[in-house]
Design a protein around this motif. Structure first.
Motif, PDB file in Angstrom:
ATOM      1  N   SER A 213       0.825  -1.221   0.000  1.00  0.00           N
ATOM      2  CA  SER A 213       0.000   0.000   0.000  1.00  0.00           C
ATOM      3  C   SER A 213       0.850   1.258   0.000  1.00  0.00           C
ATOM      4  CB  SER A 213      -0.943  -0.008   1.211  1.00  0.00           C
ATOM      5  OG  SER A 213      -1.882  -1.053   1.094  1.00  0.00           O
ATOM      6  N   GLU A 214       1.941   1.231   0.746  1.00  0.00           N
ATOM      7  CA  GLU A 214       2.815   2.411   0.801  1.00  0.00           C
ATOM      8  C   GLU A 214       3.450   2.680  -0.563  1.00  0.00           C
ATOM      9  OE1 GLU A 214       6.742   4.025   3.254  1.00  0.00           O
ATOM     10  OE2 GLU A 214       5.603   2.294   4.000  1.00  0.00           O
ATOM     11  N   ALA A 215       3.871   1.619  -1.237  1.00  0.00           N
ATOM     12  CA  ALA A 215       4.465   1.773  -2.562  1.00  0.00           C
ATOM     13  C   ALA A 215       3.437   2.292  -3.563  1.00  0.00           C
ATOM     14  CB  ALA A 215       5.033   0.433  -3.033  1.00  0.00           C
ATOM     15  N   ALA A 216       2.217   1.783  -3.473  1.00  0.00           N
ATOM     16  CA  ALA A 216       1.151   2.237  -4.377  1.00  0.00           C
ATOM     17  C   ALA A 216       0.862   3.722  -4.168  1.00  0.00           C
ATOM     18  CB  ALA A 216      -0.116   1.404  -4.149  1.00  0.00           C
ATOM     19  N   ASN A 217       0.848   4.135  -2.912  1.00  0.00           N
ATOM     20  CA  ASN A 217       0.611   5.551  -2.626  1.00  0.00           C
ATOM     21  C   ASN A 217       1.735   6.429  -3.167  1.00  0.00           C
ATOM     22  OD1 ASN A 217      -1.878   5.187  -1.322  1.00  0.00           O
ATOM     23  ND2 ASN A 217      -0.895   4.774   0.652  1.00  0.00           N
ATOM     24  N   LYS A 218       2.954   5.903  -3.162  1.00  0.00           N
ATOM     25  CA  LYS A 218       4.087   6.659  -3.721  1.00  0.00           C
ATOM     26  C   LYS A 218       3.912   6.862  -5.233  1.00  0.00           C
ATOM     27  CE  LYS A 218       7.696   5.488  -0.361  1.00  0.00           C
ATOM     28  NZ  LYS A 218       8.961   4.741  -0.136  1.00  0.00           N
ATOM     29  N   VAL A 219       3.408   5.836  -5.903  1.00  0.00           N
ATOM     30  CA  VAL A 219       3.153   5.957  -7.349  1.00  0.00           C
ATOM     31  C   VAL A 219       2.149   7.074  -7.610  1.00  0.00           C
ATOM     32  CG1 VAL A 219       2.188   4.819  -9.377  1.00  0.00           C
ATOM     33  CG2 VAL A 219       3.705   3.548  -7.845  1.00  0.00           C
ATOM     34  N   MET A 220       1.052   7.052  -6.852  1.00  0.00           N
ATOM     35  CA  MET A 220       0.016   8.068  -7.053  1.00  0.00           C
ATOM     36  C   MET A 220       0.556   9.463  -6.713  1.00  0.00           C
ATOM     37  SD  MET A 220      -2.401   6.230  -8.246  1.00  0.00           S
ATOM     38  CE  MET A 220      -3.885   7.255  -8.203  1.00  0.00           C
ATOM     39  N   ALA A 221       1.342   9.558  -5.649  1.00  0.00           N
ATOM     40  CA  ALA A 221       1.914  10.856  -5.264  1.00  0.00           C
ATOM     41  C   ALA A 221       2.889  11.369  -6.324  1.00  0.00           C
ATOM     42  CB  ALA A 221       2.619  10.733  -3.911  1.00  0.00           C
ATOM     43  N   GLU A 222       3.636  10.445  -6.911  1.00  0.00           N
ATOM     44  CA  GLU A 222       4.585  10.805  -7.977  1.00  0.00           C
ATOM     45  C   GLU A 222       3.855  11.487  -9.129  1.00  0.00           C
ATOM     46  OE1 GLU A 222       8.333  11.059  -9.501  1.00  0.00           O
ATOM     47  OE2 GLU A 222       8.077   9.605  -7.878  1.00  0.00           O
TER      48      GLU A 222
ATOM     49  N   SER B 227       5.318   7.881 -13.916  1.00  0.00           N
ATOM     50  CA  SER B 227       4.870   7.483 -12.578  1.00  0.00           C
ATOM     51  C   SER B 227       5.958   6.807 -11.748  1.00  0.00           C
ATOM     52  CB  SER B 227       3.690   6.518 -12.691  1.00  0.00           C
ATOM     53  OG  SER B 227       4.093   5.314 -13.353  1.00  0.00           O
ATOM     54  N   LYS B 228       7.061   6.418 -12.396  1.00  0.00           N
ATOM     55  CA  LYS B 228       8.103   5.603 -11.743  1.00  0.00           C
ATOM     56  C   LYS B 228       7.488   4.374 -11.072  1.00  0.00           C
ATOM     57  CE  LYS B 228      11.359   9.406 -10.944  1.00  0.00           C
ATOM     58  NZ  LYS B 228      12.154  10.143  -9.936  1.00  0.00           N
ATOM     59  N   LEU B 229       6.497   3.802 -11.717  1.00  0.00           N
ATOM     60  CA  LEU B 229       5.752   2.688 -11.128  1.00  0.00           C
ATOM     61  C   LEU B 229       6.651   1.495 -10.841  1.00  0.00           C
ATOM     62  CD1 LEU B 229       2.201   1.519 -12.084  1.00  0.00           C
ATOM     63  CD2 LEU B 229       3.992  -0.171 -11.830  1.00  0.00           C
ATOM     64  N   GLN B 230       7.510   1.182 -11.798  1.00  0.00           N
ATOM     65  CA  GLN B 230       8.364   0.011 -11.608  1.00  0.00           C
ATOM     66  C   GLN B 230       9.372   0.228 -10.488  1.00  0.00           C
ATOM     67  OE1 GLN B 230       9.641  -0.276 -15.704  1.00  0.00           O
ATOM     68  NE2 GLN B 230       8.137  -1.862 -16.182  1.00  0.00           N
ATOM     69  N   GLU B 231       9.881   1.464 -10.394  1.00  0.00           N
ATOM     70  CA  GLU B 231      10.850   1.754  -9.333  1.00  0.00           C
ATOM     71  C   GLU B 231      10.183   1.699  -7.947  1.00  0.00           C
ATOM     72  OE1 GLU B 231      12.214   4.485 -12.766  1.00  0.00           O
ATOM     73  OE2 GLU B 231      10.451   3.320 -12.197  1.00  0.00           O
ATOM     74  N   HIS B 232       8.988   2.271  -7.838  1.00  0.00           N
ATOM     75  CA  HIS B 232       8.322   2.343  -6.538  1.00  0.00           C
ATOM     76  C   HIS B 232       7.793   0.984  -6.078  1.00  0.00           C
ATOM     77  CE1 HIS B 232       8.654   6.604  -5.977  1.00  0.00           C
ATOM     78  NE2 HIS B 232       7.926   6.909  -7.039  1.00  0.00           N
ATOM     79  N   THR B 233       7.296   0.179  -6.998  1.00  0.00           N
ATOM     80  CA  THR B 233       6.635  -1.077  -6.602  1.00  0.00           C
ATOM     81  C   THR B 233       7.527  -2.302  -6.761  1.00  0.00           C
ATOM     82  OG1 THR B 233       5.755  -1.519  -8.822  1.00  0.00           O
ATOM     83  CG2 THR B 233       4.406  -0.147  -7.331  1.00  0.00           C
TER      84      THR B 233
ATOM     85  N   ILE C  54      -3.043  -1.120  -8.293  1.00  0.00           N
ATOM     86  CA  ILE C  54      -2.874   0.062  -9.142  1.00  0.00           C
ATOM     87  C   ILE C  54      -3.421  -0.276 -10.520  1.00  0.00           C
ATOM     88  CG2 ILE C  54      -1.251   1.707 -10.160  1.00  0.00           C
ATOM     89  CD1 ILE C  54       0.726   0.871  -7.928  1.00  0.00           C
ATOM     90  N   ARG C  55      -4.286   0.570 -11.016  1.00  0.00           N
ATOM     91  CA  ARG C  55      -4.798   0.387 -12.370  1.00  0.00           C
ATOM     92  C   ARG C  55      -4.288   1.525 -13.251  1.00  0.00           C
ATOM     93  NH1 ARG C  55      -8.184  -3.805 -11.268  1.00  0.00           N
ATOM     94  NH2 ARG C  55      -9.914  -3.537  -9.800  1.00  0.00           N
TER      95      ARG C  55
END
Length: 564
Positions: free
Chosen positions: A437-446, A549-555, A516-517
């Motif tokens: 959840s924390e990683a997902a929130n980082k993606v959204m914040a990014e 989104s840096k999705l791969q880096e965050h998650t 994350i969608r």
């Protein structure tokens, strides 16, 4: 069980986190099995409707998943203690979500309690869910679900009739004395009311003629997969008995508590058996439905895939093929915000009113109740109309068969003709399930931090030789045109000058972790592109979104769980 029963009050403890999402409360079965947990939430539902509860009728049923029957029996005992006059229950506790909506509307009940976690897996180690549908037949709106949640946070006790026992496997009507007043439990045929409604909407004889063939035309071969969810009995009745489809073409048609180990989500990943059978078999049409029967996937010959966004648009362009709309007229079209914009073009060309709403079927319901919406859909394999206030998988398959019967063309040809007229919206969704959840929130914040920058509009985002210029970006909010209520923070949108879109959302339908969608939508008017693979066309935009989104880096996820 004695003739006169009495309710008791049970002191309880408060459980945190009983906040309903877009479709009710979904948690692991083991969470619902905790002492008082289910009872608390059901009591909260009833207290949220306390001003209309006495003398009312409620509907109860679910998708047949594990813990369903136990939950039904608890609900019977609690409802009886709270002053309700009558309970209508599907036989064996079985009612599809569309059937619940139809029954609420037909019998004008106060609402219904639906026991489902929809497309989530079932079984002792999987998921369960409870949601409340209001008197219009649709999911409870935000003000009701918020009130339910607030009650769960302060609930001190619940009422129950512990000695009340009824056999829900047998169709019967029973009236008992509870606290000195009559309480009626009616166990009904789970499919009858729904089937009658479908026969009012569609021309079953035209569909049957298509399926059975004639002297100059081969039978239209269909394969229907219920994924061992609730639609099995409905499919057997409608496609088997009414339309004459052989039982061998109706697969996984027995509801099972664990869905037979299948993941009851009708998409290319989880309904791969259907896809392969149609790809390699003699079939002209394939359909799959989810656990509670409100979602659908449609594929054509050789497993030609119809995206939900295209499915909605094609139906919108061909509603005259369905008798129901010949009678009612077409009042409006709508889609959820993340859904591909194909139906927008049908609305613009036909001059029909169009709406874009947040994810969640309840937002369509207000428009329908106001007489402004006839057809709507979500990219998450949900399509429906104003015949009820839920999306409806079997309805969607019958609608498609009606269009095919009228046009006399294959699904692929119908789609290609549609694209020739309107152009093609290439669409895909990447799901990253059970993320931290924390990683997902980082993606959204990014993403949110970037789109809030003053100079973000006009930014050029590139991948290889493809350039996308940002036209607009926001955290989507919606003002309901009927009641003027405002819903905020419904997804991060980036809209580009060429009509392409990238959207990020955290799902509200999971039971654990965060999903994350990522939604990617790109419009093409050049016919030379129409036959291209969607993933190939959308690859540049997907990569732009992943870098942004840096999705791969965050998650730490290098690939999505599911691509649709």
């Amino acid at each position: 069980m004695s003739g006169a029963l009495k309710s008791i009050v049970v002191e309880t403890k408060i459980y945190e986190g009983q906040k309903p999402g877009t479709s009710g409360l979904r948690k692991a079965v083991k969470v619902f099995q905790q002492e008082h947990y289910t009872e608390n939430f059901v009591q909260a539902i009833l207290q949220a409707t306390a001003d209309r509860l006495k003398g009312s009728t409620l509907v109860v049923g679910g998708d047949g998943r594990y813990y369903g029957k136990e939950a039904v029996n608890k609900i019977i005992k609690i409802v009886a203690a709270n002053g309700v006059d009558k309970l209508i229950i599907g036989q064996n506790g079985i009612l599809s979500t569309p059937a619940v909506s139809a029954i609420i509307r037909k019998y004008k009940t106060l609402g219904g309690i639906v026991l489902t976690a929809s497309h989530n897996p079932g079984g002792p180690d999987a998921d369960f869910g409870i949601k409340f549908n209001c008197d219009n037949g649709g999911p409870a709106p935000d003000n009701v679900t918020n009130e339910i949640y607030e009650i769960t946070r302060v609930l001190k006790n619940y009422k129950i009739v512990p000695e009340l026992v009824v056999d829900i496997d047998k169709i019967q009507k029973t009236t008992l004395q509870v606290d000195g007043k009559d309480f009626t439990i009616e166990v009904i045929d789970s499919v009858q009311d729904y089937v009658e409604l479908m026969k009012e909407i569609f021309d079953f004889s035209a569909i049957k003629n298509l399926l059975q063939g004639s002297a100059d035309r081969a039978p239209f071969q269909v394969l229907i997969n219920s994924l061992n969810g609730v639609t099995g009995p409905y499919v057997k009745k409608i496609f088997g008995e009414e339309l004459g489809v052989a039982s061998s073409s109706l697969v996984n048609a027995t509801p099972l508590e664990d869905f037979g180990g299948l993941h009851p989500d009708p998409n290319l990943t989880y309904a791969a058996d259907l896809v392969n059978a149609v790809k390699n078999g003699p079939y002209d049409f394939g359909a799959a439905f989810d656990g509670d029967g409100d979602r659908n996937m449609i594929i054509g010959e050789k497993a030609f895939f119809v995206t939900p966004s295209d499915s909605l648009a094609v139906l919108a362009a061909n509603l005259e093929a369905i008798p129901y709309f010949q009678r009612t007229g077409v009042k409006g079209y709508a889609r959820s915000m993340p859904t591909g914009a194909a139906v927008d073009r049908v609305a613009a060309k036909s001059g029909v009113e169009f709406f874009e709403v947040p994810t969640g079927w309840k937002y369509f319901g207000n428009l329908m109740d106001a007489g402004r919406l006839s057809l709507c859909g979500e990219e998450s394999f949900g399509t429906g109309s104003d015949h009820i206030r839920e999306k409806d998988g079997i309805w969607a398959s019958l609608a498609w068969l009606s269009v095919i019967a009228k046009l006399g063309k294959s699904i692929e040809d119908i789609l290609k003709d549609h694209w020739t007229t309107y152009g093609r919206n290439f669409f895909t969704r990447y799901d990253y399930e059970n993320c931290d959840s924390e990683a997902a929130n980082k993606v959204m914040a990014e993403v949110e931090t970037k789109i809030e920058q003053k100079d973000f509009v006009g930014t050029k985002l590139t991948y290889e030789n493809k350039v996308y210029i940002v036209k607009e970006a926001d955290n989507y909010s919606y003002k309901d045109p009927v009641d003027e209520s405002v819903t905020t923070k419904q997804g991060l949108r980036i809209l580009f000058e060429d009509g392409s879109r990238v959207i990020f959302r955290l799902s509200g339908t999971g039971s654990s972790g965060a999903t994350i969608r990522l939604y990617v939508d790109s419009y093409e008017s050049d016919p030379s592109t129409f036959d291209k693979d969607a993933q190939e066309v959308l690859k540049p935009l997907v990569n732009v979104a992943l870098v942004l989104s840096k999705l791969q880096e965050h998650t730490g996820r290098q690939a999505p769980t599911v691509i649709t």
